[in-house]
Write a protein that holds these residues in place. Sequence first.
Motif, mmCIF file in Angstrom:
data_model
loop_
_atom_site.group_PDB
_atom_site.id
_atom_site.type_symbol
_atom_site.label_atom_id
_atom_site.label_comp_id
_atom_site.label_asym_id
_atom_site.label_seq_id
_atom_site.Cartn_x
_atom_site.Cartn_y
_atom_site.Cartn_z
ATOM 1 N N LEU A 1 46.266 50.468 41.091
ATOM 2 C CA LEU A 1 44.818 50.632 41.849
ATOM 3 C C LEU A 1 45.008 49.297 42.856
ATOM 4 C CD1 LEU A 1 41.864 50.157 39.742
ATOM 5 C CD2 LEU A 1 42.463 47.968 38.933
ATOM 6 N N ARG A 2 43.787 49.560 43.267
ATOM 7 C CA ARG A 2 43.144 48.905 45.065
ATOM 8 C C ARG A 2 42.576 48.425 44.064
ATOM 9 N NH1 ARG A 2 45.295 53.866 47.776
ATOM 10 N NH2 ARG A 2 42.921 53.788 48.565
ATOM 11 N N ILE A 3 41.895 46.951 44.365
ATOM 12 C CA ILE A 3 39.797 46.363 44.645
ATOM 13 C C ILE A 3 39.712 46.378 45.650
ATOM 14 C CG2 ILE A 3 38.917 44.769 43.496
ATOM 15 C CD1 ILE A 3 40.712 45.622 41.433
ATOM 16 N N LYS A 4 39.201 47.217 46.351
ATOM 17 C CA LYS A 4 38.612 46.074 47.680
ATOM 18 C C LYS A 4 36.828 45.789 47.197
ATOM 19 C CE LYS A 4 36.658 47.040 53.166
ATOM 20 N NZ LYS A 4 38.108 46.662 53.504
ATOM 21 N N ASN A 5 36.360 44.519 47.383
ATOM 22 C CA ASN A 5 35.550 43.929 47.552
ATOM 23 C C ASN A 5 34.516 43.903 48.641
ATOM 24 O OD1 ASN A 5 33.983 41.807 47.053
ATOM 25 N ND2 ASN A 5 34.611 40.211 46.898
ATOM 26 N N LEU A 6 33.616 44.219 47.899
ATOM 27 C CA LEU A 6 32.731 45.424 48.698
ATOM 28 C C LEU A 6 31.563 45.505 47.602
ATOM 29 C CD1 LEU A 6 31.688 47.017 50.752
ATOM 30 C CD2 LEU A 6 32.478 48.821 49.813
ATOM 31 N N ARG A 7 29.890 43.936 48.002
ATOM 32 C CA ARG A 7 28.891 43.982 47.418
ATOM 33 C C ARG A 7 28.248 44.925 48.141
ATOM 34 N NH1 ARG A 7 29.058 42.021 42.532
ATOM 35 N NH2 ARG A 7 30.848 40.639 42.510
ATOM 36 N N LEU B 1 37.011 55.164 42.043
ATOM 37 C CA LEU B 1 36.926 56.150 42.173
ATOM 38 C C LEU B 1 38.807 56.628 41.670
ATOM 39 C CD1 LEU B 1 36.621 59.201 44.194
ATOM 40 C CD2 LEU B 1 37.495 57.713 45.882
ATOM 41 N N ILE B 2 38.947 57.598 40.685
ATOM 42 C CA ILE B 2 39.860 57.641 40.802
ATOM 43 C C ILE B 2 40.361 59.562 41.366
ATOM 44 C CG2 ILE B 2 41.210 59.650 38.124
ATOM 45 C CD1 ILE B 2 38.343 57.973 36.607
#
Length: 121
Positions: free
Chosen positions: A111-117, A73-74
Motif C-alpha cells: 500500500l502506498r499512501i500519498k498525502n493529497l488533500r 485505487l485498487i
Amino acid sequence: MNLVADESVDSGITLGLRKKGINVFSIAEESGGIKDTEVLELAVKNDALLITEDKDFGELAFRLKFQHAGILLIRLSDLPRNERLLLAVKTIFSNLNKMKGNFSVLTKNGLRIKNLRGKAK
C-alpha cells in the motif's frame, strides 16, 4: 458511512468489508451508471473513503484537483480473485484511518499512501 465502493470494485471486497463491520455504500447496488464526479461528490458529502479500481479517479484528484475525503485505487488485477479479495479487505480494514483524506494505491507489492488533500472544485 465509512466507505463508498465505486461500481468497479469487486462485490467480494464490499461483502468482505461488511463482514468486518465496515459500513460500505455500494454504487453498483444503489446508483449504478452515475458519473465518476457524482461518485466522488457522494463520498465527499458523506466524508467517506472512496474505494475504486478505476484509475480515472487519480486524474480527478491529481490533475483536476477535485475535492475528496480519501481515495483508494485498487490495482490487483494480476492476482487470482481469492487472493485479491483477501488482500484488499485485510489492507483496507487495517489502514482505514491512514487512508482517510489521502490518495492511496494498493498493489501486490503493498500500500502506498500519498498525502493529497483535494481542493474544492
